[in-house]
Design a protein around this motif. Structure first.
Motif, PDB file in Angstrom:
ATOM      1  N   LEU A   1       6.072 -13.312   3.496  1.00  0.00           N
ATOM      2  CA  LEU A   1       5.119 -13.480   3.011  1.00  0.00           C
ATOM      3  C   LEU A   1       4.526 -14.804   2.029  1.00  0.00           C
ATOM      4  CD1 LEU A   1       6.007 -10.467   0.601  1.00  0.00           C
ATOM      5  CD2 LEU A   1       4.447 -10.257   2.174  1.00  0.00           C
ATOM      6  N   THR A   2       6.013 -15.358   1.939  1.00  0.00           N
ATOM      7  CA  THR A   2       5.452 -16.629   0.598  1.00  0.00           C
ATOM      8  C   THR A   2       4.840 -17.621   1.724  1.00  0.00           C
ATOM      9  OG1 THR A   2       6.967 -16.270   0.293  1.00  0.00           O
ATOM     10  CG2 THR A   2       6.476 -18.413   0.142  1.00  0.00           C
ATOM     11  N   ALA A   3       4.388 -17.575   3.177  1.00  0.00           N
ATOM     12  CA  ALA A   3       4.558 -17.989   3.666  1.00  0.00           C
ATOM     13  C   ALA A   3       2.639 -17.916   4.233  1.00  0.00           C
ATOM     14  CB  ALA A   3       5.245 -17.995   5.912  1.00  0.00           C
ATOM     15  N   LEU A   4       2.614 -16.542   4.411  1.00  0.00           N
ATOM     16  CA  LEU A   4       1.298 -15.801   4.962  1.00  0.00           C
ATOM     17  C   LEU A   4       0.592 -16.195   3.878  1.00  0.00           C
ATOM     18  CD1 LEU A   4      -0.395 -13.854   5.984  1.00  0.00           C
ATOM     19  CD2 LEU A   4       0.445 -11.846   4.741  1.00  0.00           C
ATOM     20  N   ALA A   5       0.788 -15.997   2.166  1.00  0.00           N
ATOM     21  CA  ALA A   5      -0.098 -16.183   1.581  1.00  0.00           C
ATOM     22  C   ALA A   5      -0.611 -18.248   1.369  1.00  0.00           C
ATOM     23  CB  ALA A   5       0.951 -16.174   0.313  1.00  0.00           C
ATOM     24  N   ALA A   6       0.538 -18.945   1.695  1.00  0.00           N
ATOM     25  CA  ALA A   6      -0.288 -19.690   1.655  1.00  0.00           C
ATOM     26  C   ALA A   6      -1.001 -20.040   3.163  1.00  0.00           C
ATOM     27  CB  ALA A   6       1.852 -21.008   1.949  1.00  0.00           C
ATOM     28  N   GLY A   7      -0.898 -19.636   3.879  1.00  0.00           N
ATOM     29  CA  GLY A   7      -1.609 -19.517   5.178  1.00  0.00           C
ATOM     30  C   GLY A   7      -3.241 -19.126   4.965  1.00  0.00           C
ATOM     31  N   GLN A   8      -3.361 -18.203   3.625  1.00  0.00           N
ATOM     32  CA  GLN A   8      -4.225 -17.529   3.647  1.00  0.00           C
ATOM     33  C   GLN A   8      -5.356 -18.632   2.429  1.00  0.00           C
ATOM     34  OE1 GLN A   8      -2.185 -14.044   1.509  1.00  0.00           O
ATOM     35  NE2 GLN A   8      -3.108 -12.342   2.864  1.00  0.00           N
ATOM     36  N   GLY A   9      -4.847 -18.993   1.784  1.00  0.00           N
ATOM     37  CA  GLY A   9      -5.785 -20.153   0.762  1.00  0.00           C
ATOM     38  C   GLY A   9      -5.768 -19.126  -0.341  1.00  0.00           C
ATOM     39  N   VAL A  10      -5.624 -18.071  -0.470  1.00  0.00           N
ATOM     40  CA  VAL A  10      -6.472 -17.513  -1.690  1.00  0.00           C
ATOM     41  C   VAL A  10      -5.460 -17.401  -2.796  1.00  0.00           C
ATOM     42  CG1 VAL A  10      -7.397 -16.000   0.034  1.00  0.00           C
ATOM     43  CG2 VAL A  10      -5.576 -15.126  -0.853  1.00  0.00           C
ATOM     44  N   GLU A  11      -5.675 -17.444  -3.978  1.00  0.00           N
ATOM     45  CA  GLU A  11      -4.654 -17.293  -5.390  1.00  0.00           C
ATOM     46  C   GLU A  11      -4.023 -16.246  -5.491  1.00  0.00           C
ATOM     47  OE1 GLU A  11      -5.845 -17.084  -9.964  1.00  0.00           O
ATOM     48  OE2 GLU A  11      -7.766 -16.621  -8.511  1.00  0.00           O
ATOM     49  N   HIS A  12      -2.916 -16.727  -5.038  1.00  0.00           N
ATOM     50  CA  HIS A  12      -2.071 -15.585  -5.446  1.00  0.00           C
ATOM     51  C   HIS A  12      -0.041 -16.826  -6.132  1.00  0.00           C
ATOM     52  CE1 HIS A  12      -0.222 -18.454  -2.596  1.00  0.00           C
ATOM     53  NE2 HIS A  12       0.614 -18.765  -2.642  1.00  0.00           N
ATOM     54  N   THR A  13       0.947 -15.470  -6.668  1.00  0.00           N
ATOM     55  CA  THR A  13       2.276 -16.402  -7.292  1.00  0.00           C
ATOM     56  C   THR A  13       2.422 -15.882  -6.605  1.00  0.00           C
ATOM     57  OG1 THR A  13       0.500 -16.622  -9.820  1.00  0.00           O
ATOM     58  CG2 THR A  13       2.840 -16.493  -9.519  1.00  0.00           C
ATOM     59  N   VAL A  14       3.601 -16.666  -6.148  1.00  0.00           N
ATOM     60  CA  VAL A  14       5.071 -16.238  -5.958  1.00  0.00           C
ATOM     61  C   VAL A  14       6.020 -15.671  -6.507  1.00  0.00           C
ATOM     62  CG1 VAL A  14       7.530 -16.651  -4.540  1.00  0.00           C
ATOM     63  CG2 VAL A  14       4.659 -17.982  -3.686  1.00  0.00           C
ATOM     64  N   VAL A  15       6.503 -14.712  -6.904  1.00  0.00           N
ATOM     65  CA  VAL A  15       7.185 -13.974  -7.647  1.00  0.00           C
ATOM     66  C   VAL A  15       9.160 -13.847  -7.528  1.00  0.00           C
ATOM     67  CG1 VAL A  15       7.511 -11.758  -9.648  1.00  0.00           C
ATOM     68  CG2 VAL A  15       5.637 -12.437  -8.076  1.00  0.00           C
ATOM     69  N   GLY A  16       9.362 -14.310  -8.275  1.00  0.00           N
ATOM     70  CA  GLY A  16      11.085 -15.081  -7.746  1.00  0.00           C
ATOM     71  C   GLY A  16      11.666 -12.739  -8.520  1.00  0.00           C
ATOM     72  N   ALA A  17      12.907 -12.257  -7.761  1.00  0.00           N
ATOM     73  CA  ALA A  17      13.425 -11.366  -8.492  1.00  0.00           C
ATOM     74  C   ALA A  17      13.701 -10.935 -10.064  1.00  0.00           C
ATOM     75  CB  ALA A  17      14.719 -11.121  -7.694  1.00  0.00           C
ATOM     76  N   GLY A  18      13.821 -12.560 -10.517  1.00  0.00           N
ATOM     77  CA  GLY A  18      13.750 -11.814 -12.040  1.00  0.00           C
ATOM     78  C   GLY A  18      12.462 -11.770 -12.468  1.00  0.00           C
ATOM     79  N   ARG A  19      11.603 -11.614 -11.934  1.00  0.00           N
ATOM     80  CA  ARG A  19      10.049 -11.487 -12.892  1.00  0.00           C
ATOM     81  C   ARG A  19       9.442 -10.960 -12.154  1.00  0.00           C
ATOM     82  NH1 ARG A  19       5.879 -15.721 -11.905  1.00  0.00           N
ATOM     83  NH2 ARG A  19       5.380 -14.672 -13.761  1.00  0.00           N
ATOM     84  N   LEU A  20       9.690 -10.094 -11.217  1.00  0.00           N
ATOM     85  CA  LEU A  20       9.057  -8.518 -10.649  1.00  0.00           C
ATOM     86  C   LEU A  20       9.171  -7.471 -12.103  1.00  0.00           C
ATOM     87  CD1 LEU A  20      10.578  -7.791  -6.975  1.00  0.00           C
ATOM     88  CD2 LEU A  20       8.212  -9.093  -7.549  1.00  0.00           C
ATOM     89  N   THR A  21       9.718  -7.457 -12.815  1.00  0.00           N
ATOM     90  CA  THR A  21       9.220  -6.282 -13.998  1.00  0.00           C
ATOM     91  C   THR A  21       8.641  -6.621 -14.929  1.00  0.00           C
ATOM     92  OG1 THR A  21      11.524  -7.184 -14.837  1.00  0.00           O
ATOM     93  CG2 THR A  21      11.961  -4.899 -13.142  1.00  0.00           C
ATOM     94  N   ASP A  22       8.911  -8.121 -14.827  1.00  0.00           N
ATOM     95  CA  ASP A  22       7.394  -8.661 -16.008  1.00  0.00           C
ATOM     96  C   ASP A  22       6.307  -8.149 -15.811  1.00  0.00           C
ATOM     97  OD1 ASP A  22       9.323 -10.001 -17.180  1.00  0.00           O
ATOM     98  OD2 ASP A  22       8.741 -11.837 -15.884  1.00  0.00           O
ATOM     99  N   TYR A  23       6.041  -7.452 -14.292  1.00  0.00           N
ATOM    100  CA  TYR A  23       4.413  -7.812 -13.717  1.00  0.00           C
ATOM    101  C   TYR A  23       4.249  -5.971 -13.517  1.00  0.00           C
ATOM    102  CZ  TYR A  23       3.236 -11.924 -12.064  1.00  0.00           C
ATOM    103  OH  TYR A  23       3.213 -13.289 -11.969  1.00  0.00           O
ATOM    104  N   GLU A  24       5.712  -5.527 -12.372  1.00  0.00           N
ATOM    105  CA  GLU A  24       6.146  -3.948 -12.586  1.00  0.00           C
ATOM    106  C   GLU A  24       7.140  -3.782 -13.639  1.00  0.00           C
ATOM    107  OE1 GLU A  24       3.879  -1.410 -11.836  1.00  0.00           O
ATOM    108  OE2 GLU A  24       2.689  -2.621 -11.560  1.00  0.00           O
ATOM    109  N   PRO A  25       7.742  -3.296 -15.433  1.00  0.00           N
ATOM    110  CA  PRO A  25       8.868  -2.644 -15.749  1.00  0.00           C
ATOM    111  C   PRO A  25       9.228  -1.391 -14.712  1.00  0.00           C
ATOM    112  CG  PRO A  25       7.000  -3.045 -17.384  1.00  0.00           C
ATOM    113  CD  PRO A  25       6.085  -3.265 -15.865  1.00  0.00           C
ATOM    114  N   HIS A  26       8.863  -0.546 -13.562  1.00  0.00           N
ATOM    115  CA  HIS A  26       9.149   0.585 -13.762  1.00  0.00           C
ATOM    116  C   HIS A  26       9.258   0.180 -12.548  1.00  0.00           C
ATOM    117  CE1 HIS A  26       8.810   2.862 -16.919  1.00  0.00           C
ATOM    118  NE2 HIS A  26       7.506   2.248 -17.441  1.00  0.00           N
ATOM    119  N   LEU A  27       9.575  -0.703 -11.688  1.00  0.00           N
ATOM    120  CA  LEU A  27      10.689  -1.383 -10.309  1.00  0.00           C
ATOM    121  C   LEU A  27      11.139  -0.753 -10.145  1.00  0.00           C
ATOM    122  CD1 LEU A  27       8.833  -1.789  -7.101  1.00  0.00           C
ATOM    123  CD2 LEU A  27       9.714  -4.240  -8.151  1.00  0.00           C
TER     124      LEU A  27
END
Length: 389
Positions: A97-123
């Motif tokens: 996924l990270t390699a795909l995002a880098a190749g796309q060249g669009v705005e993105h943020t790689v999210v580590g396992a410990g930060r996923l719930t910052d985006y989605e608390p119920h994940l």
């Protein structure tokens, strides 16, 4: 006599009509059913850049995402620039996924396992990480189509759109090879040009002009939960398997969890893909599979009721690219179809490019990858070119 007849009042046809009218063209839109009565009315409203591989479709998606932001200023439909979170089950998938995002060249943020719930608390716990795409968004597709038609008419100085529903196109008017209008069950309509925006039925419309477009229906189901009192899913959330399924050529059943909330409270759950013709039979095993995958993402959904399910047919092309532009085999006939499950997201860019082609303006993107005749054996060698990018 209108400058343009658009066949199809789904979101792609509405976008073509909207931008053509804004360019000063006199437009008539025809549909055998109601506005958004086909694929548009059976979609989630995805506006995604996250699931596109680098190449022409991603370029189209980036252009369209910007145009949707502009169109949201018209009002009249829900537009949620909430972003999308793609999650990975393990480190290997996260690296891909990270390699795909880098190749796309669009705005993105790689999210580590410990930060996923910052985006989605119920994940659910246990995911290796993910990638967040702020450009991903959501629209209410039926209201969006109606708004594009209405505002296009207003831009052209009319109080109401030139829209005729309950009209079936039965053939084309010709002057030699050139298409000069349509034949319908309500009479002939001469026109300067015709746009085929018939979605899943785009291949059938093309055949009326004697040209081949290999567009096939790909069925997909969506589950809708009861309205929730508080938001459970904050972004569009899906697993990496969705990216793989989008690019798949398989005719068999494929499912991958895509989960998102809506402003009115229900949660939408997709996505399934299978080529079974126009069979609308409800498949309980598919619905069960979608529900199970959604609960694996958001365990709290297990306590929520599903109140309905619906299916739609996505217009599948063998190379997963839409067909956009004038058909050299039938001059005067333009195609805007074959977007598969991305038609809602790609509609504004498609309409914008079609309007440029109709008016002779320089297109904002290279249309060659989307050429209508690219499937002809004498052009590609096989008739089924590989996906670009």
């Amino acid at each position: 006599m209108p400058d343009v007849v658009v066949i199809g009042a789904g979101v792609v046809g509405a976008a073509c009509a909207h931008y053509a009218a804004r360019a000063g063209l006199d437009v008539v839109v025809l549909d055998r059913g109601p506005v958004a009565g086909g694929t548009t009315g059976a979609g989630e409203g995805n506006v995604l850049v996250s699931d596109k591989e680098p190449g022409p479709e991603l370029d189209l998606a980036v252009l369209s995402a910007g145009l949707w932001r502009e169109l949201a200023g018209l009002g009249g439909f829900e537009y949620e620039p909430k972003g999308g979170l793609v999650v990975a089950e393990d480190d290997e998938v996260l690296a891909a996924l990270t390699a795909l995002a880098a190749g796309q060249g669009v705005e993105h943020t790689v999210v580590g396992a410990g930060r996923l719930t910052d985006y989605e608390p119920h994940l659910a716990p246990g995911f290796a990480g993910g990638v967040f795409y702020p450009q991903d968004a959501q629209v209410q597709p039926m209201l969006a189509a109606a708004t594009l038609l209405r505002e296009g008419a207003r831009a052209a100085g009319r109080g109401t759109p030139i829209l005729r529903t309950g009209v079936t196109v039965t053939g084309f008017l010709r002057d030699g090879e050139r298409v000069t209008g349509v034949r319908t069950d309500r009479g002939d309509i001469p026109a300067g040009a015709v746009v085929n925006a018939a979605g899943t039925w785009g291949g059938e419309v093309a055949a009326l002009a004697g040209v081949h477009l290999p567009i096939l229906p790909r069925r997909g189901f969506i589950l809708v939960t009861e309205p929730l009192d508080e938001p459970l899913v904050l972004h569009k959330v899906y697993t990496a398997a969705y990216v793989t399924n989008v690019a798949s050529d398989s005719a068999g059943l494929e499912t991958s969890a895509v989960v998102e909330g809506t402003p009115s409270g229900p949660v939408l759950i997709g996505a399934s893909r299978e080529r079974v013709g126009f069979d609308r039979t409800v498949s309980i095993p598919v619905l069960e599979r979608l529900a199970r995958q959604a609960v694996e993402l958001f365990p709290a959904l297990a306590a929520r009721r599903v109140i309905r399910a619906y299916c739609g047919f996505r217009p599948y092309c063998p190379d997963h690219l839409p067909v956009i532009g004038e058909d050299p085999r039938a001059p005067g006939l333009y195609h805007a179809c074959g977007h598969e499950g991305a038609g809602i997201g790609l509609a504004p860019a498609t309409g914008h490019l079609i309007a440029q082609a109709l008016t002779g303006a320089r297109p904002g993107l290279d249309l060659d990858p989307f050429r209508p005749d690219r499937f002809d054996p004498d052009r590609s060698g096989t008739g089924t070119p590989a996906k670009e990018g």
